[in-house]
Motif scaffolding. Structure first.
Motif, PDB file in Angstrom:
ATOM      1  N   MET A  25      -9.345 -17.708  32.482  1.00 15.83           N
ATOM      2  CA  MET A  25      -8.867 -16.506  33.142  1.00 15.83           C
ATOM      3  C   MET A  25      -7.397 -16.691  33.529  1.00 15.83           C
ATOM      4  SD  MET A  25     -11.350 -14.244  33.428  1.00 15.83           S
ATOM      5  CE  MET A  25     -13.039 -14.364  32.904  1.00 15.83           C
ATOM      6  N   GLY A  26      -6.852 -15.653  34.127  1.00 11.95           N
ATOM      7  CA  GLY A  26      -5.445 -15.649  34.454  1.00 11.95           C
ATOM      8  C   GLY A  26      -5.118 -16.331  35.764  1.00 11.95           C
ATOM      9  N   THR A  27      -3.879 -16.193  36.141  1.00 14.23           N
ATOM     10  CA  THR A  27      -3.373 -16.885  37.320  1.00 14.23           C
ATOM     11  C   THR A  27      -2.715 -15.953  38.328  1.00 14.23           C
ATOM     12  OG1 THR A  27      -1.288 -17.291  36.187  1.00 14.23           O
ATOM     13  CG2 THR A  27      -2.986 -19.002  36.004  1.00 14.23           C
ATOM     14  N   HIS A  28      -2.900 -14.660  38.165  1.00 16.05           N
ATOM     15  CA  HIS A  28      -2.194 -13.701  39.009  1.00 16.05           C
ATOM     16  C   HIS A  28      -3.132 -13.039  40.014  1.00 16.05           C
ATOM     17  CE1 HIS A  28       1.309 -13.934  36.386  1.00 16.05           C
ATOM     18  NE2 HIS A  28       0.481 -13.828  35.360  1.00 16.05           N
ATOM     19  N   ASP A  29      -2.561 -12.672  41.168  1.00 15.61           N
ATOM     20  CA  ASP A  29      -3.349 -11.903  42.133  1.00 15.61           C
ATOM     21  C   ASP A  29      -3.281 -10.420  41.754  1.00 15.61           C
ATOM     22  OD1 ASP A  29      -1.040 -10.681  43.262  1.00 15.61           O
ATOM     23  OD2 ASP A  29      -0.871 -12.233  44.794  1.00 15.61           O
ATOM     24  N   GLU A  30      -4.016  -9.604  42.490  1.00 15.45           N
ATOM     25  CA  GLU A  30      -4.122  -8.183  42.152  1.00 15.45           C
ATOM     26  C   GLU A  30      -2.776  -7.464  42.151  1.00 15.45           C
ATOM     27  OE1 GLU A  30      -7.488  -5.869  43.659  1.00 15.45           O
ATOM     28  OE2 GLU A  30      -8.190  -7.724  44.580  1.00 15.45           O
ATOM     29  N   ALA A  31      -1.966  -7.702  43.163  1.00 18.57           N
ATOM     30  CA  ALA A  31      -0.668  -7.027  43.247  1.00 18.57           C
ATOM     31  C   ALA A  31       0.231  -7.422  42.082  1.00 18.57           C
ATOM     32  CB  ALA A  31       0.004  -7.338  44.577  1.00 18.57           C
ATOM     33  N   GLU A  32       0.225  -8.705  41.747  1.00 20.15           N
ATOM     34  CA  GLU A  32       1.045  -9.167  40.627  1.00 20.15           C
ATOM     35  C   GLU A  32       0.608  -8.526  39.315  1.00 20.15           C
ATOM     36  OE1 GLU A  32       2.128 -13.694  42.104  1.00 20.15           O
ATOM     37  OE2 GLU A  32       0.211 -13.341  41.097  1.00 20.15           O
ATOM     38  N   VAL A  33      -0.693  -8.417  39.112  1.00 23.97           N
ATOM     39  CA  VAL A  33      -1.196  -7.819  37.878  1.00 23.97           C
ATOM     40  C   VAL A  33      -0.831  -6.341  37.817  1.00 23.97           C
ATOM     41  CG1 VAL A  33      -3.298  -7.176  36.632  1.00 23.97           C
ATOM     42  CG2 VAL A  33      -2.992  -9.511  37.466  1.00 23.97           C
ATOM     43  N   GLY A  34      -0.956  -5.642  38.929  1.00 22.72           N
ATOM     44  CA  GLY A  34      -0.563  -4.239  38.958  1.00 22.72           C
ATOM     45  C   GLY A  34       0.884  -4.058  38.560  1.00 22.72           C
ATOM     46  N   GLU A  35       1.761  -4.879  39.110  1.00 20.39           N
ATOM     47  CA  GLU A  35       3.189  -4.798  38.787  1.00 20.39           C
ATOM     48  C   GLU A  35       3.466  -5.218  37.346  1.00 20.39           C
ATOM     49  OE1 GLU A  35       5.773  -3.504  40.366  1.00 20.39           O
ATOM     50  OE2 GLU A  35       4.438  -2.895  41.995  1.00 20.39           O
ATOM     51  N   LEU A  36       2.814  -6.278  36.903  1.00 20.19           N
ATOM     52  CA  LEU A  36       3.020  -6.759  35.539  1.00 20.19           C
ATOM     53  C   LEU A  36       2.609  -5.703  34.515  1.00 20.19           C
ATOM     54  CD1 LEU A  36       3.708  -9.042  33.559  1.00 20.19           C
ATOM     55  CD2 LEU A  36       1.388  -9.913  33.884  1.00 20.19           C
ATOM     56  N   LEU A  37       1.447  -5.097  34.716  1.00 22.65           N
ATOM     57  CA  LEU A  37       1.000  -4.069  33.777  1.00 22.65           C
ATOM     58  C   LEU A  37       1.873  -2.813  33.861  1.00 22.65           C
ATOM     59  CD1 LEU A  37      -2.873  -4.505  33.938  1.00 22.65           C
ATOM     60  CD2 LEU A  37      -1.284  -5.270  32.155  1.00 22.65           C
ATOM     61  N   HIS A  38       2.370  -2.513  35.041  1.00 23.29           N
ATOM     62  CA  HIS A  38       3.314  -1.386  35.184  1.00 23.29           C
ATOM     63  C   HIS A  38       4.573  -1.660  34.354  1.00 23.29           C
ATOM     64  CE1 HIS A  38       5.503   1.931  36.825  1.00 23.29           C
ATOM     65  NE2 HIS A  38       6.308   1.176  37.545  1.00 23.29           N
ATOM     66  N   ARG A  39       5.074  -2.873  34.415  1.00 19.59           N
ATOM     67  CA  ARG A  39       6.257  -3.237  33.618  1.00 19.59           C
ATOM     68  C   ARG A  39       5.956  -3.197  32.124  1.00 19.59           C
ATOM     69  NH1 ARG A  39       6.794  -7.110  37.734  1.00 19.59           N
ATOM     70  NH2 ARG A  39       6.085  -8.779  36.363  1.00 19.59           N
ATOM     71  N   ARG A  40       4.684  -3.380  31.765  1.00 15.52           N
ATOM     72  CA  ARG A  40       4.284  -3.329  30.352  1.00 15.52           C
ATOM     73  C   ARG A  40       4.032  -1.905  29.865  1.00 15.52           C
ATOM     74  NH1 ARG A  40      -0.063  -8.292  29.630  1.00 15.52           N
ATOM     75  NH2 ARG A  40       1.406  -9.981  30.069  1.00 15.52           N
ATOM     76  N   GLY A  41       4.182  -0.914  30.755  1.00 12.72           N
ATOM     77  CA  GLY A  41       4.076   0.460  30.303  1.00 12.72           C
ATOM     78  C   GLY A  41       3.070   1.343  31.018  1.00 12.72           C
ATOM     79  N   TRP A  42       2.235   0.769  31.875  1.00 14.75           N
ATOM     80  CA  TRP A  42       1.319   1.614  32.631  1.00 14.75           C
ATOM     81  C   TRP A  42       2.122   2.446  33.614  1.00 14.75           C
ATOM     82  CZ3 TRP A  42      -3.664   2.326  31.408  1.00 14.75           C
ATOM     83  CH2 TRP A  42      -4.218   1.439  30.494  1.00 14.75           C
ATOM     84  N   ARG A  43       1.726   3.687  33.846  1.00 12.55           N
ATOM     85  CA  ARG A  43       2.549   4.641  34.604  1.00 12.55           C
ATOM     86  C   ARG A  43       2.772   4.263  36.051  1.00 12.55           C
ATOM     87  NH1 ARG A  43      -0.874   8.229  37.501  1.00 12.55           N
ATOM     88  NH2 ARG A  43      -2.966   8.227  36.640  1.00 12.55           N
ATOM     89  N   THR A  44       1.934   3.412  36.604  1.00 12.28           N
ATOM     90  CA  THR A  44       2.109   2.966  37.988  1.00 12.28           C
ATOM     91  C   THR A  44       1.495   1.579  38.135  1.00 12.28           C
ATOM     92  OG1 THR A  44       1.869   3.666  40.297  1.00 12.28           O
ATOM     93  CG2 THR A  44      -0.046   3.971  38.877  1.00 12.28           C
ATOM     94  N   ALA A  45       1.746   0.952  39.250  1.00 13.32           N
ATOM     95  CA  ALA A  45       1.160  -0.362  39.532  1.00 13.32           C
ATOM     96  C   ALA A  45      -0.213  -0.133  40.161  1.00 13.32           C
ATOM     97  CB  ALA A  45       2.062  -1.164  40.459  1.00 13.32           C
ATOM     98  N   PHE A  46      -1.194   0.090  39.313  1.00  7.47           N
ATOM     99  CA  PHE A  46      -2.558   0.330  39.779  1.00  7.47           C
ATOM    100  C   PHE A  46      -3.118  -0.904  40.468  1.00  7.47           C
ATOM    101  CE2 PHE A  46      -2.368   3.212  36.035  1.00  7.47           C
ATOM    102  CZ  PHE A  46      -2.602   4.406  36.706  1.00  7.47           C
ATOM    103  N   THR A  47      -4.135  -0.688  41.273  1.00  7.47           N
ATOM    104  CA  THR A  47      -4.905  -1.791  41.828  1.00  7.47           C
ATOM    105  C   THR A  47      -6.239  -1.865  41.097  1.00  7.47           C
ATOM    106  OG1 THR A  47      -6.059  -0.487  43.510  1.00  7.47           O
ATOM    107  CG2 THR A  47      -3.880  -1.411  44.115  1.00  7.47           C
TER     108      THR A  47
END
Length: 139
Positions: free
Chosen positions: A1-23
């Motif tokens: 599995m990964g190494t990121h917490d929820e907030a980090e994943v939300g921001e990372l996926l937002h930077r990858r193109g998701w419209r917002t930093a979802f939780t």
């Protein structure tokens, strides 16, 4: 599995193109709400339906990045919604839905199913693409 917490994943996926930093809670709730709607007979159109399916895509991507303990915490709810979705849908390898939206990778199984109850604009669109299902009054 990964190494990121929820907030980090939300921001990372937002930077990858998701419209917002979802939780995770946002997306689990959205997936559960979609499953509820599919069980009742999804009332919106094909474009809204395909847009709504993306909440499950987000979870799929997030699971690869999240800390194990976060995944273990949320997996029972996601799996329960997945099972309900499978029960409320028909597998057709994405043929009907694929007429409107190209199915993503094969491991994204939810794109290869369509609602069992075909009603409203979504039902008309899927029937026009060859989907077979029940009308609400047939249940």
């Amino acid at each position: 599995m990964g190494t990121h917490d929820e907030a980090e994943v939300g921001e990372l996926l937002h930077r990858r193109g998701w419209r917002t930093a979802f939780t995770v809670a946002d997306r689990v709730n959205a997936w559960t709400e979609l499953v509820n709607a599919v069980e009742r007979g999804y009332g919106d159109d094909i474009h809204e339906y395909t847009n709504d399916l993306y909440c499950r895509d987000w979870l799929h991507e997030a699971w690869l990045l999240l800390h194990d303990h976060v995944v273990h915490t949320w997996t029972p709810q996601v799996e329960a919604a997945d099972e309900r979705f499978r029960a409320a849908t028909v597998a057709d390898d994405g043929l009907a839905l694929g007429r409107f939206h190209r199915p993503p990778r094969p491991d994204m199984w939810w794109w290869r199913r369509h609602p069992r109850v075909l009603t409203g604009a979504l039902g008309r669109a899927l029937r026009s693409a060859g989907a077979v299902g029940a009308a609400p009054e047939d249940l």
